[in-house]
Scaffold this motif. Structure first.
Motif, mmCIF file in Angstrom:
data_model
loop_
_atom_site.group_PDB
_atom_site.id
_atom_site.type_symbol
_atom_site.label_atom_id
_atom_site.label_comp_id
_atom_site.label_asym_id
_atom_site.label_seq_id
_atom_site.Cartn_x
_atom_site.Cartn_y
_atom_site.Cartn_z
ATOM 1 N N MET A 17 0.829 -1.203 0.000
ATOM 2 C CA MET A 17 0.000 0.000 0.000
ATOM 3 C C MET A 17 0.866 1.257 0.000
ATOM 4 S SD MET A 17 -3.109 1.119 2.528
ATOM 5 C CE MET A 17 -4.355 0.390 1.497
ATOM 6 N N PHE A 18 1.951 1.225 0.757
ATOM 7 C CA PHE A 18 2.851 2.381 0.803
ATOM 8 C C PHE A 18 3.416 2.685 -0.581
ATOM 9 C CE2 PHE A 18 7.197 4.089 1.493
ATOM 10 C CZ PHE A 18 6.850 5.300 2.084
ATOM 11 N N VAL A 19 3.783 1.627 -1.298
ATOM 12 C CA VAL A 19 4.335 1.794 -2.639
ATOM 13 C C VAL A 19 3.300 2.428 -3.570
ATOM 14 C CG1 VAL A 19 4.857 0.425 -4.688
ATOM 15 C CG2 VAL A 19 6.160 0.081 -2.626
ATOM 16 N N SER A 20 2.045 1.964 -3.499
ATOM 17 C CA SER A 20 1.016 2.488 -4.398
ATOM 18 C C SER A 20 0.731 3.961 -4.112
ATOM 19 C CB SER A 20 -0.266 1.667 -4.266
ATOM 20 O OG SER A 20 -0.859 1.830 -2.992
ATOM 21 N N ILE A 21 0.734 4.363 -2.830
ATOM 22 C CA ILE A 21 0.512 5.771 -2.480
ATOM 23 C C ILE A 21 1.715 6.611 -2.904
ATOM 24 C CG2 ILE A 21 0.222 7.382 -0.552
ATOM 25 C CD1 ILE A 21 -1.267 5.109 0.906
ATOM 26 N N LEU A 22 2.915 6.077 -2.658
ATOM 27 C CA LEU A 22 4.142 6.793 -2.988
ATOM 28 C C LEU A 22 4.223 7.079 -4.487
ATOM 29 C CD1 LEU A 22 6.599 7.776 -1.346
ATOM 30 C CD2 LEU A 22 7.801 5.709 -2.095
ATOM 31 N N ALA A 23 3.756 6.146 -5.303
ATOM 32 C CA ALA A 23 3.805 6.327 -6.754
ATOM 33 C C ALA A 23 3.005 7.538 -7.198
ATOM 34 C CB ALA A 23 3.261 5.085 -7.446
ATOM 35 N N ARG A 103 2.131 5.106 -17.010
ATOM 36 C CA ARG A 103 1.430 5.527 -15.788
ATOM 37 C C ARG A 103 0.082 4.814 -15.658
ATOM 38 N NH1 ARG A 103 2.922 8.145 -11.335
ATOM 39 N NH2 ARG A 103 1.259 9.688 -11.394
ATOM 40 N N VAL A 104 -0.562 4.546 -16.800
ATOM 41 C CA VAL A 104 -1.803 3.754 -16.772
ATOM 42 C C VAL A 104 -1.513 2.347 -16.256
ATOM 43 C CG1 VAL A 104 -3.539 2.649 -18.242
ATOM 44 C CG2 VAL A 104 -3.002 5.071 -18.552
ATOM 45 N N LEU A 105 -0.391 1.760 -16.721
ATOM 46 C CA LEU A 105 -0.001 0.433 -16.233
ATOM 47 C C LEU A 105 0.260 0.473 -14.731
ATOM 48 C CD1 LEU A 105 0.573 -2.430 -17.290
ATOM 49 C CD2 LEU A 105 2.972 -1.768 -17.556
ATOM 50 N N GLN A 106 0.911 1.528 -14.267
ATOM 51 C CA GLN A 106 1.107 1.717 -12.829
ATOM 52 C C GLN A 106 -0.235 1.754 -12.099
ATOM 53 O OE1 GLN A 106 3.547 5.325 -12.329
ATOM 54 N NE2 GLN A 106 4.708 4.212 -10.803
ATOM 55 N N GLY A 107 -1.186 2.485 -12.679
ATOM 56 C CA GLY A 107 -2.505 2.615 -12.066
ATOM 57 C C GLY A 107 -3.233 1.293 -11.950
ATOM 58 N N LEU A 108 -3.078 0.414 -12.946
ATOM 59 C CA LEU A 108 -3.710 -0.912 -12.892
ATOM 60 C C LEU A 108 -3.178 -1.705 -11.700
ATOM 61 C CD1 LEU A 108 -3.692 -1.912 -16.686
ATOM 62 C CD2 LEU A 108 -5.651 -1.173 -15.317
ATOM 63 N N GLY A 109 -1.872 -1.649 -11.492
ATOM 64 C CA GLY A 109 -1.299 -2.337 -10.335
ATOM 65 C C GLY A 109 -1.717 -1.698 -9.020
ATOM 66 N N ALA A 110 -1.775 -0.359 -8.992
ATOM 67 C CA ALA A 110 -2.158 0.343 -7.763
ATOM 68 C C ALA A 110 -3.602 0.038 -7.380
ATOM 69 C CB ALA A 110 -1.971 1.848 -7.944
ATOM 70 N N GLY A 111 -4.485 -0.121 -8.374
ATOM 71 C CA GLY A 111 -5.871 -0.479 -8.090
ATOM 72 C C GLY A 111 -5.960 -1.825 -7.390
ATOM 73 N N GLY A 112 -5.147 -2.786 -7.838
ATOM 74 C CA GLY A 112 -5.125 -4.088 -7.187
ATOM 75 C C GLY A 112 -4.602 -4.021 -5.770
ATOM 76 N N LEU A 113 -3.569 -3.222 -5.548
ATOM 77 C CA LEU A 113 -3.005 -3.102 -4.204
ATOM 78 C C LEU A 113 -4.002 -2.460 -3.239
ATOM 79 C CD1 LEU A 113 0.594 -1.910 -5.144
ATOM 80 C CD2 LEU A 113 -0.086 -4.176 -4.380
ATOM 81 N N ALA A 114 -4.712 -1.430 -3.709
ATOM 82 C CA ALA A 114 -5.679 -0.743 -2.853
ATOM 83 C C ALA A 114 -6.811 -1.667 -2.430
ATOM 84 C CB ALA A 114 -6.234 0.482 -3.574
ATOM 85 N N ALA A 115 -7.306 -2.489 -3.370
ATOM 86 C CA ALA A 115 -8.435 -3.368 -3.066
ATOM 87 C C ALA A 115 -7.998 -4.609 -2.289
ATOM 88 C CB ALA A 115 -9.126 -3.783 -4.365
ATOM 89 N N LEU A 116 -6.947 -5.273 -2.768
ATOM 90 C CA LEU A 116 -6.575 -6.575 -2.214
ATOM 91 C C LEU A 116 -6.003 -6.474 -0.806
ATOM 92 C CD1 LEU A 116 -5.033 -7.972 -5.494
ATOM 93 C CD2 LEU A 116 -7.043 -8.903 -4.343
ATOM 94 N N SER A 117 -5.325 -5.377 -0.486
ATOM 95 C CA SER A 117 -4.774 -5.251 0.864
ATOM 96 C C SER A 117 -5.886 -5.236 1.905
ATOM 97 C CB SER A 117 -3.930 -3.972 0.968
ATOM 98 O OG SER A 117 -4.705 -2.830 0.647
ATOM 99 N N GLN A 118 -7.002 -4.560 1.601
ATOM 100 C CA GLN A 118 -8.141 -4.533 2.527
ATOM 101 C C GLN A 118 -8.831 -5.893 2.603
ATOM 102 O OE1 GLN A 118 -9.090 -1.914 4.312
ATOM 103 N NE2 GLN A 118 -7.988 -0.219 3.395
ATOM 104 N N ILE A 119 -8.927 -6.559 1.463
ATOM 105 C CA ILE A 119 -9.606 -7.859 1.415
ATOM 106 C C ILE A 119 -8.817 -8.909 2.204
ATOM 107 C CG2 ILE A 119 -10.346 -9.718 -0.126
ATOM 108 C CD1 ILE A 119 -10.707 -7.492 -2.290
ATOM 109 N N ILE A 120 -7.519 -8.961 2.004
ATOM 110 C CA ILE A 120 -6.688 -9.955 2.691
ATOM 111 C C ILE A 120 -6.652 -9.670 4.187
ATOM 112 C CG2 ILE A 120 -4.333 -10.844 2.916
ATOM 113 C CD1 ILE A 120 -4.027 -10.462 -0.098
ATOM 114 N N MET A 121 -6.701 -8.381 4.570
ATOM 115 C CA MET A 121 -6.762 -8.066 5.994
ATOM 116 C C MET A 121 -8.017 -8.667 6.622
ATOM 117 S SD MET A 121 -6.267 -4.427 7.979
ATOM 118 C CE MET A 121 -7.766 -3.650 7.414
#
Length: 577
Positions: A17-23, A103-121
């Motif tokens: 999550m930190f990486v996705s926000i930092l990007a 940057r769009v490719l970055q965004g696709l990965g960031a979307g997964g990190l934002a959603a999956l981190s909450q789900i796995i928690m």
């Protein structure tokens, strides 16, 4: 899981999550320099920002649905891999077109990190205990949001702007390794999977067209122009078609039946307006500090620390309180009240408002958002069916991002209109010589560099932006009130004591044939059974036959269950074993 095991498992999620926000934040201070070096124009600048937001927002519900269908550990590692690839390629960009694509490719990965981190928690931590760990996510968000621009400025000055994209790579690789070593989830149940490709395309197309319209309208074309009409009509048709497809699909991307759940529906409404407050505050306060107060980008980042400090402290403190007491309703209502109060206070901003007062106003709003953001996800996860956990979690995140993006675009247009009007009126009151200088300095219509303007014109510009930003926060007050009302009407359900994995295992125990492949329960059957049925009752929902059967077997009671009411009519202690 023990506290130590939970923290080990969360370490990779927090890094991701930190990486996705930092990007998103690390390039904010250097983006003008990047666009200039790549010979880009204002349109390219807009699309570099919009492309990432668009990809993140649109992909979030898709990642959430995949989380309900496939292995979640593999998915979050895949999201990190996509993010790493996009970041590396963006650092080698030779023109603005390739930068936008990467940057769009970055965004696709960031979307997964934002959603999956909450789900796995939710997989590894029960709703009752999730509050204190959710505070860690709030802390990471605050550090990434505040520290990103500062780090980006330092890295750009020392090594060049390309290193802003490379700096996140070792952190992302470390997150992938940590997840592989510490995150241990049960094997996903094998079953035939149907992917709703048509629904995904229609949802992505409709939302993308809507976001493109609100981004370009007011700049590239008028809000009431033919182009606006065609884009809004096209978006509406695509989204209506998506609703029809989702009704018929056996595995919809966003199951519309979830909207029958009052908690989910009200949380979505609240998330949309929270998104406007969260994204809008960071964007417009940065403009206020730089254009109304003459601060540099680095100083602007430092001056917004009170808001992030308020968010960090309230998220951590009240998350712990919720875990200890199980009481969340009062905390969220208090957060809604603070959000309204903070918005009202910030609506009084002017170019000469005492900075200490500005800091207090920001801290109040930040504290309110900290008490709301993660807890909206918590109450949804606590009330939704475990089979829809992934898509429900991602839906809340999706609507928050959508509300934030659309709200910032609309309010940004309002800000531009107010600033232009204030400057036009102010120029008439200047001396003739200053009027001529103002026409030269401000005639291009671009955002001026306040530090390079003559004193009289600088004061005029600062005053205009002070009034404009204050007005934007005033217009956001009704949205904050909507958030408060939605939170008030969310049912005050008791937080369950089982995580998602335990609930799935309990279901597997009740119906092994239907859920073959899921491992045996890690908690005693008595605890699983009674908690499952009790949690359903606490949410004012009828327990399933499987839950009631589990409770009967665990207690050894012969329970008499009325076919209409889920209330048991027999005392287990008085029944024959």
């Amino acid at each position: 899981m023990t506290h130590k095991q939970v923290l080990e498992s969360l370490s990779g999620l927090l890094l991701g999550m930190f990486v996705s926000i930092l990007a998103g934040t690390v390039v904010s201070t250097s983006l003008p320099l990047i666009i200039s070096d790549l010979d880009g124009n204002q349109s390219a600048y807009t699309w570099v920002v919009t492309g990432t937001l668009l990809a993140t927002t649109v992909s979030t519900p898709l990642w959430g649905k995949f989380a309900d269908l496939f292995n979640r550990k593999l998915l979050i590692q895949l999201a990190l891999g996509i993010f790493v690839l996009g970041s590396a390629l963006a650092g080698f960009s030779q023109d603005t077109s390739t930068l936008i694509v990467f940057r769009v490719l970055q965004g696709l990965g960031a979307g997964g990190l934002a959603a999956l981190s909450q789900i796995i928690m939710a997989d590894i931590i029960s709703p009752r205990d999730r509050g204190k760990y959710a505070g860690l996510f709030g802390a990471v968000m605050a550090v990434g949001t505040v520290g990103g621009p500062l780090l980006g400025g330092v890295v750009t000055d020392a090594f060049g702007w390309r290193w802003n994209f490379f700096i996140a790579l070792p952190v992302a690789v470390a997150a992938i390794i940590l997840l592989q070593m510490t995150l241990h989830l049960p094997q996903h149940a094998k079953r035939k999977v149907h992917i709703d490709y048509l629904g995904a395309v229609l949802i992505a197309g409709g939302v993308s067209l809507l976001m493109i319209w609100v981004t370009l309208a007011g700049n590239q074309f008028g809000w009431g122009s033919l182009a606006s009409f065609l884009m809004v009509a096209g978006s509406a048709l695509l989204l209506i078609a998506a609703v029809l497809v989702e009704f018929k699909s056996p595995e919809p991307i966003i199951p519309l039946s979830m909207f029958k759940n009052r908690t989910f529906t009200l949380a979505v409404v609240a998330s949309i307006s929270v998104g406007v407050s969260m994204f809008g505050t960071s964007v417009f306060l940065a403009q206020y500090m730089q254009l109304a107060r003459g601060a540099t980008p680095t100083e602007s980042g430092l001056l917004t620390i009170p808001m992030m400090a308020g968010l960090l402290v309230s998220s951590t403190l009240f998350g712990t309180i919720i875990s200890r007491t199980g009481k969340w309703k009062a905390v969220m209502i208090s957060g809604g009240v603070l959000t309204v109060v903070g918005s009202i206070l910030l609506s009084t901003l002017a170019y000469d408002t005492n900075l200490v007062l500005v800091g207090i106003y920001m801290a109040v709003l930040g504290a309110g958002l900290g008490m709301l953001m993660q807890n909206l996800v918590l109450v949804v996860q606590n009330s939704i069916e475990v089979k829809n956990l992934g898509v429900a979690t991602s839906a809340v995140t999706f609507f928050r991002s959508l509300g934030g993006t659309v709200g910032v675009s609309v309010l940004g247009s309002v800000l531009g209109t107010i600033v232009a009007s204030e400057i036009k009126d102010g120029i008439g009151a200047l001396a003739p010589a200053d009027q001529a200088a103002a026409a030269v300095a401000l005639g291009s219509g671009s955002i001026p560099k306040v530090s390079e303007l003559p004193d009289a014109i600088a004061v005029l510009v600062e005053s205009a932006y002070g009034v404009g930003v204050g007005s934007v926060f005033l217009y956001s007050v009704p949205l904050a009130v909507i958030t408060l009302l939605a939170v008030i009407f969310i049912p005050n359900a008791k937080l369950g004591r089982q995580n998602a994995v335990q609930l799935k295992k309990a279901a597997a125990t009740a119906d092994p044939a239907a859920t073959a492949g899921i491992a045996g329960a890690s908690a005693p059957a008595e605890t699983q059974a009674s908690d499952t049925a009790a949690d359903s009752a606490a949410r004012n929902e009828r327990p399933s036959p499987a839950e009631l059967a589990l409770a009967d077997v665990a207690t050894g009671a012969v329970a008499l269950v009325d076919p209409v009411s889920p209330v048991r009519t027999a005392n287990p202690e008085s029944q024959p074993k």
